[in-house]
Design a protein around this motif. Structure first.
Motif, PDB file in Angstrom:
ATOM      1  N   TRP A   4       0.822  -1.208   0.000  1.00  0.00           N
ATOM      2  CA  TRP A   4       0.000   0.000   0.000  1.00  0.00           C
ATOM      3  C   TRP A   4       0.860   1.265   0.000  1.00  0.00           C
ATOM      4  CZ3 TRP A   4      -3.849  -1.978   4.285  1.00  0.00           C
ATOM      5  CH2 TRP A   4      -4.792  -2.835   3.685  1.00  0.00           C
ATOM      6  N   GLN A   5       1.952   1.243   0.751  1.00  0.00           N
ATOM      7  CA  GLN A   5       2.847   2.398   0.759  1.00  0.00           C
ATOM      8  C   GLN A   5       3.400   2.657  -0.646  1.00  0.00           C
ATOM      9  OE1 GLN A   5       5.875   1.639   3.660  1.00  0.00           O
ATOM     10  NE2 GLN A   5       4.647   2.339   5.394  1.00  0.00           N
ATOM     11  N   GLY A   6       3.782   1.575  -1.327  1.00  0.00           N
ATOM     12  CA  GLY A   6       4.284   1.719  -2.688  1.00  0.00           C
ATOM     13  C   GLY A   6       3.238   2.315  -3.614  1.00  0.00           C
ATOM     14  N   ASP A   7       1.978   1.838  -3.508  1.00  0.00           N
ATOM     15  CA  ASP A   7       0.893   2.379  -4.333  1.00  0.00           C
ATOM     16  C   ASP A   7       0.712   3.869  -4.068  1.00  0.00           C
ATOM     17  OD1 ASP A   7       0.476  -0.125  -5.391  1.00  0.00           O
ATOM     18  OD2 ASP A   7      -1.212  -0.610  -4.062  1.00  0.00           O
ATOM     19  N   LEU A  52      -2.354  16.679  -2.602  1.00  0.00           N
ATOM     20  CA  LEU A  52      -2.113  15.272  -2.319  1.00  0.00           C
ATOM     21  C   LEU A  52      -0.920  15.115  -1.381  1.00  0.00           C
ATOM     22  CD1 LEU A  52      -2.657  12.263  -2.842  1.00  0.00           C
ATOM     23  CD2 LEU A  52      -1.189  12.438  -4.869  1.00  0.00           C
ATOM     24  N   LEU A  53       0.152  15.856  -1.640  1.00  0.00           N
ATOM     25  CA  LEU A  53       1.332  15.785  -0.779  1.00  0.00           C
ATOM     26  C   LEU A  53       0.984  16.173   0.654  1.00  0.00           C
ATOM     27  CD1 LEU A  53       4.315  17.254  -2.842  1.00  0.00           C
ATOM     28  CD2 LEU A  53       4.233  15.027  -1.709  1.00  0.00           C
ATOM     29  N   ASN A  54       0.279  17.298   0.811  1.00  0.00           N
ATOM     30  CA  ASN A  54      -0.079  17.770   2.151  1.00  0.00           C
ATOM     31  C   ASN A  54      -0.970  16.764   2.879  1.00  0.00           C
ATOM     32  OD1 ASN A  54       1.365  20.131   1.829  1.00  0.00           O
ATOM     33  ND2 ASN A  54      -0.401  21.293   1.057  1.00  0.00           N
ATOM     34  N   THR A  55      -1.891  16.157   2.147  1.00  0.00           N
ATOM     35  CA  THR A  55      -2.778  15.156   2.748  1.00  0.00           C
ATOM     36  C   THR A  55      -1.983  13.962   3.251  1.00  0.00           C
ATOM     37  OG1 THR A  55      -4.624  15.828   1.349  1.00  0.00           O
ATOM     38  CG2 THR A  55      -4.745  13.634   2.340  1.00  0.00           C
ATOM     39  N   GLU A  56      -1.079  13.435   2.417  1.00  0.00           N
ATOM     40  CA  GLU A  56      -0.295  12.259   2.787  1.00  0.00           C
ATOM     41  C   GLU A  56       0.641  12.554   3.959  1.00  0.00           C
ATOM     42  OE1 GLU A  56      -0.847   9.403   1.884  1.00  0.00           O
ATOM     43  OE2 GLU A  56      -1.592   9.321  -0.175  1.00  0.00           O
ATOM     44  N   ARG A  99      -1.757   7.836  10.981  1.00  0.00           N
ATOM     45  CA  ARG A  99      -2.267   6.481  10.836  1.00  0.00           C
ATOM     46  C   ARG A  99      -2.989   6.048  12.109  1.00  0.00           C
ATOM     47  NH1 ARG A  99       1.308   1.046  10.885  1.00  0.00           N
ATOM     48  NH2 ARG A  99      -0.433  -0.436  10.800  1.00  0.00           N
ATOM     49  N   ASP A 100      -4.158   5.422  11.942  1.00  0.00           N
ATOM     50  CA  ASP A 100      -4.890   4.816  13.058  1.00  0.00           C
ATOM     51  C   ASP A 100      -4.407   3.366  13.166  1.00  0.00           C
ATOM     52  OD1 ASP A 100      -6.626   3.745  14.880  1.00  0.00           O
ATOM     53  OD2 ASP A 100      -8.433   4.643  13.995  1.00  0.00           O
ATOM     54  N   ARG A 101      -3.568   3.104  14.165  1.00  0.00           N
ATOM     55  CA  ARG A 101      -2.925   1.790  14.264  1.00  0.00           C
ATOM     56  C   ARG A 101      -3.883   0.674  14.646  1.00  0.00           C
ATOM     57  NH1 ARG A 101       2.374   2.005  13.582  1.00  0.00           N
ATOM     58  NH2 ARG A 101       3.394   4.043  13.653  1.00  0.00           N
ATOM     59  N   SER A 102      -5.096   1.032  15.019  1.00  0.00           N
ATOM     60  CA  SER A 102      -6.071  -0.018  15.334  1.00  0.00           C
ATOM     61  C   SER A 102      -6.601  -0.673  14.042  1.00  0.00           C
ATOM     62  CB  SER A 102      -7.226   0.554  16.146  1.00  0.00           C
ATOM     63  OG  SER A 102      -7.882   1.589  15.453  1.00  0.00           O
ATOM     64  N   TYR A 103      -6.248  -0.082  12.898  1.00  0.00           N
ATOM     65  CA  TYR A 103      -6.670  -0.645  11.627  1.00  0.00           C
ATOM     66  C   TYR A 103      -5.449  -1.209  10.900  1.00  0.00           C
ATOM     67  CZ  TYR A 103     -11.305   1.390  12.104  1.00  0.00           C
ATOM     68  OH  TYR A 103     -12.567   1.697  12.541  1.00  0.00           O
ATOM     69  N   ALA A 104      -5.195  -2.482  11.143  1.00  0.00           N
ATOM     70  CA  ALA A 104      -4.095  -3.173  10.466  1.00  0.00           C
ATOM     71  C   ALA A 104      -4.661  -3.919   9.256  1.00  0.00           C
ATOM     72  CB  ALA A 104      -3.426  -4.157  11.421  1.00  0.00           C
ATOM     73  N   PRO A 105      -3.823  -4.299   8.313  1.00  0.00           N
ATOM     74  CA  PRO A 105      -4.319  -5.111   7.187  1.00  0.00           C
ATOM     75  C   PRO A 105      -4.988  -6.383   7.696  1.00  0.00           C
ATOM     76  CG  PRO A 105      -2.115  -4.300   6.720  1.00  0.00           C
ATOM     77  CD  PRO A 105      -2.382  -3.962   8.148  1.00  0.00           C
ATOM     78  N   LYS A 152      -9.986   0.954   3.556  1.00  0.00           N
ATOM     79  CA  LYS A 152      -9.882   2.389   3.314  1.00  0.00           C
ATOM     80  C   LYS A 152      -9.250   3.093   4.507  1.00  0.00           C
ATOM     81  CE  LYS A 152     -12.662   6.434   2.056  1.00  0.00           C
ATOM     82  NZ  LYS A 152     -14.039   6.928   1.766  1.00  0.00           N
ATOM     83  N   LYS A 153      -9.678   2.700   5.721  1.00  0.00           N
ATOM     84  CA  LYS A 153      -9.082   3.280   6.939  1.00  0.00           C
ATOM     85  C   LYS A 153      -7.644   2.798   7.131  1.00  0.00           C
ATOM     86  CE  LYS A 153     -10.576   5.243   9.998  1.00  0.00           C
ATOM     87  NZ  LYS A 153     -10.446   6.673  10.341  1.00  0.00           N
ATOM     88  N   ALA A 154      -7.390   1.521   6.798  1.00  0.00           N
ATOM     89  CA  ALA A 154      -6.050   0.965   7.012  1.00  0.00           C
ATOM     90  C   ALA A 154      -5.015   1.611   6.109  1.00  0.00           C
ATOM     91  CB  ALA A 154      -6.085  -0.542   6.783  1.00  0.00           C
ATOM     92  N   LYS A 155      -5.445   2.131   4.941  1.00  0.00           N
ATOM     93  CA  LYS A 155      -4.514   2.733   3.985  1.00  0.00           C
ATOM     94  C   LYS A 155      -4.186   4.184   4.330  1.00  0.00           C
ATOM     95  CE  LYS A 155      -5.917  -0.100   0.020  1.00  0.00           C
ATOM     96  NZ  LYS A 155      -6.567  -0.093  -1.312  1.00  0.00           N
ATOM     97  N   GLU A 156      -4.934   4.781   5.228  1.00  0.00           N
ATOM     98  CA  GLU A 156      -4.710   6.189   5.570  1.00  0.00           C
ATOM     99  C   GLU A 156      -3.462   6.342   6.438  1.00  0.00           C
ATOM    100  OE1 GLU A 156      -8.249   7.525   7.449  1.00  0.00           O
ATOM    101  OE2 GLU A 156      -9.416   7.649   5.588  1.00  0.00           O
ATOM    102  N   GLY A 157      -2.717   7.404   6.166  1.00  0.00           N
ATOM    103  CA  GLY A 157      -1.578   7.754   7.017  1.00  0.00           C
ATOM    104  C   GLY A 157      -0.330   6.921   6.804  1.00  0.00           C
ATOM    105  N   LEU A 158      -0.267   6.152   5.738  1.00  0.00           N
ATOM    106  CA  LEU A 158       0.907   5.296   5.522  1.00  0.00           C
ATOM    107  C   LEU A 158       2.162   6.107   5.206  1.00  0.00           C
ATOM    108  CD1 LEU A 158      -0.679   2.411   3.398  1.00  0.00           C
ATOM    109  CD2 LEU A 158      -0.120   2.392   5.827  1.00  0.00           C
ATOM    110  N   LEU A 159       1.975   7.349   4.687  1.00  0.00           N
ATOM    111  CA  LEU A 159       3.124   8.186   4.342  1.00  0.00           C
ATOM    112  C   LEU A 159       3.238   9.389   5.288  1.00  0.00           C
ATOM    113  CD1 LEU A 159       2.803   8.191   0.429  1.00  0.00           C
ATOM    114  CD2 LEU A 159       4.239   6.725   1.863  1.00  0.00           C
ATOM    115  N   PHE A 160       2.590   9.274   6.461  1.00  0.00           N
ATOM    116  CA  PHE A 160       2.633  10.381   7.429  1.00  0.00           C
ATOM    117  C   PHE A 160       4.081  10.734   7.781  1.00  0.00           C
ATOM    118  CE2 PHE A 160       2.886  11.646  11.953  1.00  0.00           C
ATOM    119  CZ  PHE A 160       2.224  12.863  11.866  1.00  0.00           C
ATOM    120  N   GLY A 161       4.410  12.033   7.595  1.00  0.00           N
ATOM    121  CA  GLY A 161       5.736  12.521   7.955  1.00  0.00           C
ATOM    122  C   GLY A 161       6.878  11.914   7.150  1.00  0.00           C
ATOM    123  N   ASN A 162       6.592  11.294   5.996  1.00  0.00           N
ATOM    124  CA  ASN A 162       7.643  10.659   5.195  1.00  0.00           C
ATOM    125  C   ASN A 162       8.713  11.687   4.833  1.00  0.00           C
ATOM    126  OD1 ASN A 162       8.782  10.008   2.331  1.00  0.00           O
ATOM    127  ND2 ASN A 162       8.080   8.038   3.134  1.00  0.00           N
TER     128      ASN A 162
END
Length: 791
Positions: A58-61, A588-592, A597-603, A622-632
């Motif tokens: 998901w991070q790669g996508d 998009l950059l600012n959003t990512e 990330r909500d860690r209670s939502y794992a794959p 959808k929730k699990a994919k959010e925040g994967l690039l937070f602070g990258n």
């Protein structure tokens, strides 16, 4: 709700190990669940690794989504393939040019505008050397001698069918009217020609497989069919066709060639021709004419009328005349009788006439401006009247040189070699491969394709003239056709285009135009072989003359000036679109970067998916994919560099960075201010985007450098994000990047853990099977003792 545990309720192994036997039959224990519990640690590790793999995917996508937008931005606005390339200085050039002044209509202009040039005078336009012939045809459509009482031989095969099957492919051969079936020899030749027109898939032509030959047996003509190349294993069979055709050719349905019987000879040929009178052939037949684009069809007299001994060619001409008058109006077409050369008037001649110009004899003047063609007619009519489809009161370009009825054509004095090639010379060049059977169109094509001859020939149908124009522009061009050749024979070119005394020669000339650079008083006279002149990036096409008297003296006149401006609509639309795509990228950059990330939502694991509905899985992921690039850090660096691209200098042009914190680096575009800048200082706008002056490299070059640094997909040095996650623009990078390598490493760990799980399950399963055997044995012994005590 959050799901963090690993579901273990399934009764079979998740990883493909199926235990044999029934669970706890002797002991009563649920051994399946017990083994699951004993292997829980390993299965939990596998599930965790799969979750890690999914997270990386998901991070790669998500990262490629950003890379793709960078690539699209570059493709649309920073490559020379794009029509909206904002790096190109030419895109901002003044390409909307207008000629101004009283003489502006004398030129047209395109290209990149310049206000440095004035056109002060145009003395003459360029023209090409050309030769125009006089009229080359009789302006009449003439047939051959007609004998209504004569018998004619008519083919019984024409229009019939013959079906031949080769292997699994059946061909239906129509014995078309353009072939000759007048003799057995001609019939066989025509059959072989028709075979060559039949495709049999990838195997080539039917003529590659089978051939016909004429043989004589006991004085009878027969047709032999044989393999062209024997041994390919395919049968060749006569499967049907018109019964009349089969009877004439001596074939029967089912006649065939096989690998063991490589040739077959039919029965004696039947009657292939029938003798008919002209009346039989043309009675009630139709003819279709085309007069100046208007098509009309007439019918000839019936067979009964034509068979009357008193019916003459003159009556036939009168019938055709009255029929044409009925469909076109009287006086439009004249049908005359012409002498056959021996005093008998039995040839039909068609001419166009002008009903407004009557003659003393009751006829009308020939109308040289009208064209008449015979576009269609029964073949029998054409044969009897000696006409052909396409016949015209002009030249028929599909007719041969000898049959085209060219005025003054006499091939008796032509220079002809042993192969029948006639000498045709123009501009000192011999046009090869011309015979008396060459059509006029083929002749013109040969002349036009000969680069050394350097001329272009065309036929003006309305004027009934040939025009030969030099391909060399201006006064250097030439069109020379000698009447006589070195041998003393007549040049074929002179026979077709007329002798030099009858032709009209127009010598070419160069254009002469005077220009002046603003700020100087000096006029410069330019001489060019064409009317297209390149000056200071402008393409000026000369269309008329001015500034000279009739005697050729220079006069005082107003010069032509040029006003140029950038294509404001195209430039503004491109910049507006670029700002939209740039802002979408920044959004998009600012959003990512800012979405945590909500860690209670794992794959989800496979077991978890089995217990959820499709919509629940969709919402969860959808929730699990959010925040994967937070602070990258890589994306943070990209966002930081983008903020400096358009900084400084753009505000006065209507383009500046947004001031609100929420917009965080987006651009604001004021179209009104931008258009005003294009009007007042277009060079400043160009330099801001493309570089120059105080703007250094220019905003678009800076943007391209940032895009390439992070998203370049090709070459030896790939962009930072491409190295990290690959790019859809480069299939190789999708396999060779940091994330794909991490996923590959995880796959190896999963494989090791699954192997370990398989070993554990097999070991525990074997132990429980042994336990069941022991318990079963003990139960049997206990039962036996109970029986003994009971006795």
């Amino acid at each position: 709700m959050a799901i963090n545990s690993v579901n273990t309720t399934n009764t079979s192994s998740t990883y493909g190990v199926n235990r044999k036997g029934l669970s706890g039959l002797a002991s009563g224990m649920d051994t399946d669940e017990m083994i699951k519990g004993m292997t829980l640690r390993t299965r939990t590790k596998i599930a965790k690794q799969k979750q890690n793999k999914q997270m990386l995917s998901w991070q790669g996508d998500a990262m490629r989504n950003i890379t793709d937008k960078l690539g699209k931005l570059s493709e649309n606005f920073m490559t020379f393939r794009s029509s909206t390339n904002l790096i190109s200085r030419r895109f901002f050039e003044r390409t909307e040019i207008q000629a101004q002044g009283a003489n502006a209509s004398k030129v047209s202009v395109s290209g990149v505008g310049s206000d440095k040039i004035e056109v002060t005078r145009i003395k003459q336009l360029a023209s090409d050397t050309s030769v125009s012939t006089s009229r080359v045809s009789s302006l009449a459509m003439t047939g051959k001698e007609i004998d209504l009482s004569a018998d004619a031989s008519v083919s019984n095969l024409e229009g019939k069918r013959l079906n031949i099957k080769y292997g699994g492919t059946e061909s239906v051969i129509t014995l078309s009217a353009d072939k000759d079936y007048s003799t057995p020899e001609k019939i066989v030749q025509s059959l072989n020609e028709l075979l060559a027109e039949q495709n049999i898939g990838t195997s080539g032509k039917l003529s590659d497989k089978v051939q016909f030959e004429l043989v004589q047996e006991n004085g009878e003509d027969k047709i032999k069919m044989s393999y062209k190349v024997a041994g390919d294993g395919n049968n060749i069979e006569i499967t049907g066709g018109s019964q009349e055709a089969l009877d004439i050719l001596g074939f029967e349905k089912g006649d065939k060639l096989t690998s063991g019987d490589t040739e077959f000879t039919g029965k004696a040929m039947g009657e292939y021709n029938t003798s008919k009178t002209a009346a039989d052939l043309i009675g009630g037949a139709s003819m279709t004419f085309n007069l100046n684009g208007v098509l009309k069809t007439i019918k000839l007299p019936s067979t009964g009328e034509l068979s009357d001994p008193g019916f003459t060619v003159e009556k036939l001409a009168n019938h055709i005349q009255s029929s044409l008058d009925a469909v076109y109006g009287a006086g439009k077409i004249r049908v005359n009788l012409k002498d056959n050369g021996s005093g008998t008037m039995n040839k039909l001649e068609f001419t166009t006439t002008n009903p407004k110009k009557p003659l003393a004899d009751g006829g009308f003047e020939i109308d040289t401006t009208s064209t008449l063609k015979l576009t269609d007619g029964d073949k029998s009519v054409l044969d009897v009247l000696g006409l052909s489809k396409g016949a015209s009161n002009r030249l028929n370009l599909e007719a041969s040189i000898k049959d085209a009825a060219l005025l003054g054509m006499d091939l008796s004095n032509a220079e002809v070699d042993d192969d029948g090639n006639i000498k045709f010379q123009i501009n000192g060049v011999d046009i090869e491969g011309i015979t008396e059977n060459t059509t006029l169109q083929e002749l013109m094509d040969k002349i036009n394709a000969n680069e050394k001859a350097g001329v272009q020939v065309s036929y003006l149908e309305m004027a009934d003239k040939f025009v030969i124009t030099s391909k060399v522009s201006g006064e250097s061009g030439k069109v020379e056709m000698p009447d006589e050749l070195a041998s003393g024979k007549t040049n074929l070119a002179a026979m077709i285009f007329g002798k030099e005394s009858t032709r009209s020669l127009t010598m070419g000339q160069d254009a002469e135009v005077s220009i002046r650079y603003k700020g100087t008083g000096e006029e410069i006279t330019l001489t060019r072989s064409t009317n297209s002149i390149q000056l200071e990036g402008m393409n000026i096409n000369l269309k008329g003359t001015f500034g000279y008297s009739e005697s050729g003296e220079a006069t005082e006149t107003e010069a032509i000036t040029f006003a140029a401006s950038a294509n404001k609509t195209a430039v503004t639309d491109a910049v507006k679109k670029m700002v939209e795509e740039y802002n979408a990228l920044v959004d998009l950059l600012n959003t990512e970067l800012t979405t945590k990330r909500d860690r209670s939502y794992a794959p989800l694991t496979d077991e978890q998916r089995e217990n959820m509905k499709e919509k629940e899985i969709e919402n969860w992921e959808k929730k699990a994919k959010e925040g994967l690039l937070f602070g990258n850090p890589e994306l943070r660096a990209l966002a930081s560099e983008l903020r400096f691209v358009f900084a400084g200098g753009g505000s006065s042009l209507g383009l500046k960075s947004a001031t609100t914190y929420r917009d965080n680096g987006k651009l604001e575009f004021n179209e009104k201010d931008f258009l005003a800048a294009l009007d007042s200082d277009p060079d400043k706008v160009k330099e801001f985007f493309t570089g120059g002056g105080s703007f250094g490299d220019g905003a678009m070059n800076k943007l391209k450098n940032v895009v390439d640094k992070y998203a370049k997909a090709s070459g030896s040095s790939r962009g930072i994000l491409v190295q990290r996650a690959g790019s859809t623009l480069s299939p190789l990078s999708m396999r060779d990047n940091a994330i794909s390598k991490q996923i590959s490493d995880i796959d190896k760990v999963i494989a090791q853990l699954e192997s370990r799980l398989s070993t554990e399950e097999k070991r525990y399963n074997k132990q429980f099977i042994n336990l069941e055997k022991i318990v079963a044995k003990m139960n049997a012994q206990s039962g036996y003792l109970m029986q003994q005590f009971g006795q």
